[in-house]
Motif scaffolding. Structure first.
Motif, PDB file in Angstrom:
ATOM      1  N   CYS A 178     -16.064  71.246  14.788  1.00 12.84           N
ATOM      2  CA  CYS A 178     -16.325  70.495  13.556  1.00 12.84           C
ATOM      3  C   CYS A 178     -15.641  69.136  13.575  1.00 12.84           C
ATOM      4  O   CYS A 178     -16.238  68.123  13.193  1.00 12.84           O
ATOM      5  N   ALA A 179     -14.383  69.094  14.026  1.00 16.79           N
ATOM      6  CA  ALA A 179     -13.672  67.815  14.097  1.00 16.79           C
ATOM      7  C   ALA A 179     -14.368  66.854  15.056  1.00 16.79           C
ATOM      8  O   ALA A 179     -14.527  65.654  14.768  1.00 16.79           O
ATOM      9  N   GLY A 180     -14.832  67.382  16.201  1.00 14.03           N
ATOM     10  CA  GLY A 180     -15.516  66.542  17.173  1.00 14.03           C
ATOM     11  C   GLY A 180     -16.838  66.011  16.656  1.00 14.03           C
ATOM     12  O   GLY A 180     -17.191  64.840  16.875  1.00 14.03           O
ATOM     13  N   LEU A 181     -17.587  66.858  15.963  1.00 14.50           N
ATOM     14  CA  LEU A 181     -18.867  66.417  15.399  1.00 14.50           C
ATOM     15  C   LEU A 181     -18.660  65.337  14.351  1.00 14.50           C
ATOM     16  O   LEU A 181     -19.419  64.366  14.283  1.00 14.50           O
ATOM     17  N   ARG A 182     -17.632  65.483  13.541  1.00 14.31           N
ATOM     18  CA  ARG A 182     -17.309  64.444  12.554  1.00 14.31           C
ATOM     19  C   ARG A 182     -16.985  63.121  13.251  1.00 14.31           C
ATOM     20  O   ARG A 182     -17.459  62.057  12.830  1.00 14.31           O
ATOM     21  N   ASP A 183     -16.197  63.201  14.308  1.00 11.43           N
ATOM     22  CA  ASP A 183     -15.835  61.984  15.046  1.00 11.43           C
ATOM     23  C   ASP A 183     -17.067  61.307  15.623  1.00 11.43           C
ATOM     24  O   ASP A 183     -17.099  60.077  15.783  1.00 11.43           O
ATOM     25  N   GLN A 184     -18.096  62.098  15.953  1.00 12.64           N
ATOM     26  CA  GLN A 184     -19.327  61.542  16.515  1.00 12.64           C
ATOM     27  C   GLN A 184     -20.301  61.060  15.437  1.00 12.64           C
ATOM     28  O   GLN A 184     -21.371  60.555  15.759  1.00 12.64           O
ATOM     29  N   GLY A 185     -19.925  61.211  14.165  1.00 11.32           N
ATOM     30  CA  GLY A 185     -20.746  60.686  13.073  1.00 11.32           C
ATOM     31  C   GLY A 185     -21.746  61.656  12.484  1.00 11.32           C
ATOM     32  O   GLY A 185     -22.615  61.247  11.694  1.00 11.32           O
ATOM     33  N   TYR A 186     -21.654  62.938  12.821  1.00 12.65           N
ATOM     34  CA  TYR A 186     -22.617  63.912  12.312  1.00 12.65           C
ATOM     35  C   TYR A 186     -22.262  64.380  10.898  1.00 12.65           C
ATOM     36  O   TYR A 186     -21.086  64.573  10.560  1.00 12.65           O
ATOM     37  N   ALA A 187     -23.285  64.592  10.077  1.00 17.15           N
ATOM     38  CA  ALA A 187     -23.153  65.415   8.887  1.00 17.15           C
ATOM     39  C   ALA A 187     -23.164  66.870   9.370  1.00 17.15           C
ATOM     40  O   ALA A 187     -23.975  67.231  10.232  1.00 17.15           O
TER      41      ALA A 187
END
Length: 313
Positions: free
Chosen positions: A73-82
């Motif tokens: 989840c942290a990585g996806l947030r860093d990549q700009g994903y909802a």
């Protein structure tokens, strides 16, 4: 695909689950391996983000017991994903704690009907009450939450009362989702894939309930054949949503459970530059034509089933 508003990566990071639901299309269970390494998933989603994908949907298995959930989840947030999550709601405290840590854009609790039907399908007494407790706790904490309701051939009579209950518990949306004859759903005597007539009834019912519950958006994941006939055939590039990352590391366009020949890569190898082989284009064309001749269709199960038929032909 063009039927979806956003470019979505649907991630199944694990098939490990704390339930063995009778209709589970992925055959998840407590006996499955712990799942994919989050770093492997994030390498693929980084590439997809550059290609315009902006929404990640996590399911499983039960995603809230996945060992790498925090890192993913942290990585996806860093990549700009909802980030959205679908959970069975079996562990209210664990799920609310996860939501507090990561503030997902949407967290949905899955239901199979009212308590008797839900507990029968989930094969665990009390699972309905726990799921409802989870939904209310998430809402009370201010999280954007909803409900995904499985739609089988039987059980339509549960839906109005169930929608009223989840709306009262704080669900901002309800998604009626037809079950698929995949995984345990192939052999289940409890849940059967809905017929065209049942899909039509569910579509009408969802529209009525949407009017009755203005505080809650209610949709049904089905289309009439007439609507497909009236829609212009989408361009190939418009059909590349969702992209599905399976718990075995295979990556597929459009739908979970496609035959292996339609995979366009593996997390441990290189993803193809294009997700569309000539076979994939042919599969979508055939499915679109066949679905347009039906009274109603749940397009993704149709696509999956046809893919298996094309391979065996």
């Amino acid at each position: 695909m063009a039927l979806m508003a956003r470019r979505v990566v649907h991630i199944h990071p694990t098939l490990l689950c704390n339930l063995t639901c009778a209709h589970c299309y992925s055959t998840s269970s407590p006996k499955m391996p712990r799942g994919l390494e989050p770093e492997d998933i994030l390498r693929a989603t980084a590439k997809m983000a550059k290609d315009g994908y902006d929404s990640a949907s996590l399911s499983g298995g039960e995603p809230t017991i996945y060992f790498g959930l925090d890192r993913l989840c942290a990585g996806l947030r860093d990549q700009g994903y909802a980030v959205s999550v679908i959970t069975n709601g079996l562990q209210p405290d664990r799920i609310v704690n996860f939501a507090e840590r990561h503030q997902p854009d949407l967290i949905s609790v899955s239901f199979d009907g009212l308590a008797p039907r839900h507990d029968l399908i989930r094969r665990k007494k009390g699972s309905f009450d726990r799921a409802m407790t989870t939904l209310k706790a998430l809402s009370d904490k201010g999280h954007r939450c909803g409900a995904v309701v499985s739609l089988g051939e039987d059980g339509m009579e549960d839906i109005p009362a169930l929608v009223a209950q989840v709306a009262a518990a704080g669900a901002g949306h309800v998604q009626l989702h037809p079950v698929s004859e995949l995984g345990r759903g192939l052999t289940s005597a409890i849940v059967k894939e809905p017929r065209d007539e049942t899909l039509l009834r569910a579509m009408v019912l969802s529209q009525l309930l949407d009017v009755m519950h203005p505080e809650c958006r209610i949709i049904c994941d089905a289309l009439t054949g007439e609507l497909l006939q009236a829609k212009p055939r989408p361009k190939v590039g418009e059909l590349v949503s969702p992209v599905v990352i399976g718990a075995d590391g295979q990556v597929f366009p459009v739908a979970y459970g496609l035959a292996d020949q339609f995979s366009f890569g593996d997390l441990r190898g290189a993803l193809a530059e294009t997700v569309y082989s000539p076979d994939m284009v042919d599969l979508i064309d055939r499915c679109w034509d066949a679905a347009a001749k039906r009274e109603a269709t749940a397009f993704y199960p149709d696509l999956t089933r046809l893919s298996q038929t094309m391979v065996s032909a």
